[in-house]
Enzyme design. Structure first.
Site, PDB file in Angstrom:
ATOM      1  N   LYS A 183       0.842  -1.211   0.000  1.00  0.00           N
ATOM      2  CA  LYS A 183       0.000   0.000   0.000  1.00  0.00           C
ATOM      3  C   LYS A 183       0.869   1.250   0.000  1.00  0.00           C
ATOM      4  O   LYS A 183       2.037   1.205   0.426  1.00  0.00           O
ATOM      5  CB  LYS A 183      -0.963   0.031   1.197  1.00  0.00           C
ATOM      6  CG  LYS A 183      -0.288   0.129   2.580  1.00  0.00           C
ATOM      7  CD  LYS A 183      -0.094   1.547   3.081  1.00  0.00           C
ATOM      8  CE  LYS A 183       0.706   1.620   4.358  1.00  0.00           C
ATOM      9  NZ  LYS A 183       1.812   2.423   4.492  1.00  0.00           N
ATOM     10  N   ASP A 192      -2.379  -1.654  10.015  1.00  0.00           N
ATOM     11  CA  ASP A 192      -2.518  -1.683   8.546  1.00  0.00           C
ATOM     12  C   ASP A 192      -3.156  -2.973   8.035  1.00  0.00           C
ATOM     13  O   ASP A 192      -3.478  -3.071   6.850  1.00  0.00           O
ATOM     14  CB  ASP A 192      -1.134  -1.563   7.880  1.00  0.00           C
ATOM     15  CG  ASP A 192      -0.601  -0.142   7.892  1.00  0.00           C
ATOM     16  OD1 ASP A 192      -1.408   0.796   8.043  1.00  0.00           O
ATOM     17  OD2 ASP A 192       0.623   0.021   7.752  1.00  0.00           O
TER      18      ASP A 192
HETATM   19  P1  ATP Z   1       4.494  -0.425   7.677  1.00  0.00           P
HETATM   20  O1  ATP Z   1       4.281   0.421   6.466  1.00  0.00           O
HETATM   21  O2  ATP Z   1       3.289  -1.218   8.095  1.00  0.00           O
HETATM   22  O3  ATP Z   1       5.182   0.294   8.808  1.00  0.00           O
HETATM   23  P2  ATP Z   1       6.885  -1.436   6.569  1.00  0.00           P
HETATM   24  O4  ATP Z   1       6.691  -1.622   5.094  1.00  0.00           O
HETATM   25  O5  ATP Z   1       7.587  -0.187   6.997  1.00  0.00           O
HETATM   26  O6  ATP Z   1       5.498  -1.566   7.257  1.00  0.00           O
HETATM   27  P3  ATP Z   1       7.626  -4.150   6.874  1.00  0.00           P
HETATM   28  O7  ATP Z   1       8.262  -4.457   5.584  1.00  0.00           O
HETATM   29  O8  ATP Z   1       6.258  -4.642   7.096  1.00  0.00           O
HETATM   30  O9  ATP Z   1       7.698  -2.585   7.159  1.00  0.00           O
HETATM   31  O10 ATP Z   1       8.579  -4.705   8.015  1.00  0.00           O
HETATM   32  C1  ATP Z   1       9.102  -3.990   9.081  1.00  0.00           C
HETATM   33  C2  ATP Z   1       9.935  -4.944   9.967  1.00  0.00           C
HETATM   34  O11 ATP Z   1       9.093  -6.022  10.388  1.00  0.00           O
HETATM   35  C3  ATP Z   1      11.099  -5.551   9.230  1.00  0.00           C
HETATM   36  O12 ATP Z   1      12.255  -5.023   9.779  1.00  0.00           O
HETATM   37  C4  ATP Z   1      11.019  -7.054   9.448  1.00  0.00           C
HETATM   38  O13 ATP Z   1      12.115  -7.553  10.128  1.00  0.00           O
HETATM   39  C5  ATP Z   1       9.773  -7.278  10.282  1.00  0.00           C
HETATM   40  N1  ATP Z   1       8.826  -8.237   9.682  1.00  0.00           N
HETATM   41  C6  ATP Z   1       8.080  -9.104  10.359  1.00  0.00           C
HETATM   42  N2  ATP Z   1       7.307  -9.836   9.543  1.00  0.00           N
HETATM   43  C7  ATP Z   1       7.552  -9.441   8.293  1.00  0.00           C
HETATM   44  C8  ATP Z   1       7.063  -9.840   7.025  1.00  0.00           C
HETATM   45  N3  ATP Z   1       6.173 -10.822   6.893  1.00  0.00           N
HETATM   46  N4  ATP Z   1       7.521  -9.181   5.954  1.00  0.00           N
HETATM   47  C9  ATP Z   1       8.421  -8.166   6.093  1.00  0.00           C
HETATM   48  N5  ATP Z   1       8.946  -7.784   7.261  1.00  0.00           N
HETATM   49  C10 ATP Z   1       8.523  -8.394   8.367  1.00  0.00           C
END
Ligand code: ATP
Length: 316
Positions: A11, A141
């Site tokens: 998203k 989210d």
């Molecule tokens: P958001 O926008 O919801 O804050 P994001 O895109 O910034 O998410 P993610 O890629 O979801 O961040 O991941 C953030 C942290 O969560 C990573 O550092 C990772 O180690 C951990 N994590 C746990 N589960 C997952 C997963 N299924 N996919 C990716 N990262 C994950």
């Protein structure tokens, strides 16, 4: 053994405004969330002995309980222990295409796919509202990742109002591979700097939510006015992330100069997205950015607005 393959899309935030603090320690937000077609693939299997097993082809993604997809499976086993006993172990294989720690809700989307997939594999017949309610206990989210499309999100982001679906808009995503921004850091820093202007009174909060609801961004979305949508992109978290991460600011400025409809950081960053009206233009801008920034650490993707959330692409 029964299995399903699901697509778990990323998203972007077309709008993110921080209204105030919440008693639970989160922030009161008003956001416009938009799903895009860039997606992870989740292969979900139930059967045989064992408990919950998660694997991912990305080295930075954990396989243990700290993986949000693991926690989604665990939540389902707690909610529906009879199904877990009847169908056997749960195995989740994540093929990562969404950059990690990028502000694109990759982890939340993986968790959403596990909830949707187990609902199917266990023949539960949960409604979308029920799935979203379960999702909200895992992360703010997750409900949107189940619903997808375009939505106004309030509360801590888990309360959704579906908006008219937008299509025909293309997105260029840009992220430096070695750069990630901690979401808690971004919100805590925002609180330190700006909490004096937080709304405290529940009437003021509701009034501001109403103003956004009937304001220019939602009007532009209702009229599919891409030019206006591009001009009205907004993200309060840029105020704390851009001064700290000059590389992110440079991406914003580069996109701006190249004449896109609009550009903004997504969520707590560090991914910057830009909107354009055609696929051809998106590829052209991507190449220009690659040439101008000329840094091997920079990753770029072309994707487009997606109308659906989690999608089943195979199963047996
Ligand atoms: P958001 O926008 O919801 O804050 P994001 O895109 O910034 O998410 P993610 O890629 O979801 O961040 O991941 C953030 C942290 O969560 C990573 O550092 C990772 O180690 C951990 N994590 C746990 N589960 C997952 C997963 N299924 N996919 C990716 N990262 C994950």
């Amino acid at each position: 053994m029964r299995s399903y393959s699901l697509l778990a899309p990323a998203k972007i935030n077309l709008y993110l405004e921080i209204l105030g603090d919440r008693p639970d320690g989160f922030h009161e937000l008003v956001m416009v969330l938009q799903g895009v077609e860039l997606a992870d693939q989740i292969d979900l299997r139930v059967g045989g002995m064992g408990n919950i097993y998660v694997e991912c082809n990305h080295p930075e993604v954990p396989s243990d309980r700290s993986n949000l997809a693991y926690r989604a499976a665990e939540l389902m086993t707690q909610q529906f222990p009879d199904c877990f006993a009847r169908f056997g172990g749960i195995s989740v294989a994540i093929q990562k295409n969404i950059p990690v720690g990028a502000g694109l809700a990759g982890g939340s989307s993986n968790a959403a796919a596990v909830l949707v997939g187990l609902d199917l594999l266990w023949d539960l017949g949960l409604t979308q509202d029920e799935l979203e309610e379960l999702g909200a206990t895992l992360g703010s989210d997750v409900p949107f990742c189940i619903a997808g499309g375009t939505a106004l999100a309030t509360g801590r982001g888990e309360q959704l109002d579906t908006l008219p679906g937008l299509d025909g808009l293309y997105v260029i995503l840009a992220k430096f591979r070695s750069l990630s921004v901690s979401t808690p850091w971004a919100y805590q820093t925002y609180r330190k700097k700006f909490s004096t202007s937080y709304l405290k009174d529940s009437t003021d909060l509701e009034l501001r939510r109403q103003q956004v609801h009937s304001g220019p961004m939602l009007n532009a979305i209702a009229h599919h006015n891409s030019v206006k949508i591009g001009q009205l992109l907004h993200n309060d978290l840029e105020k704390v992330v851009l001064p700290e991460f000059p590389e992110v600011l440079r991406l914003r400025e580069t996109f701006q100069r190249l004449g896109v409809l609009g550009t903004m950081m997504s969520g707590s960053g560090p991914t910057v997205f830009a909107l354009v009206e055609s696929e051809e233009k998106a590829h052209q801008i991507k190449e220009q950015v690659k040439r101008e920034i000329a840094n091997p650490d920079l990753d770029l993707w072309v994707t487009k607005f997606a109308k659906a959330g989690i999608q089943v692409v195979g199963g047996r």
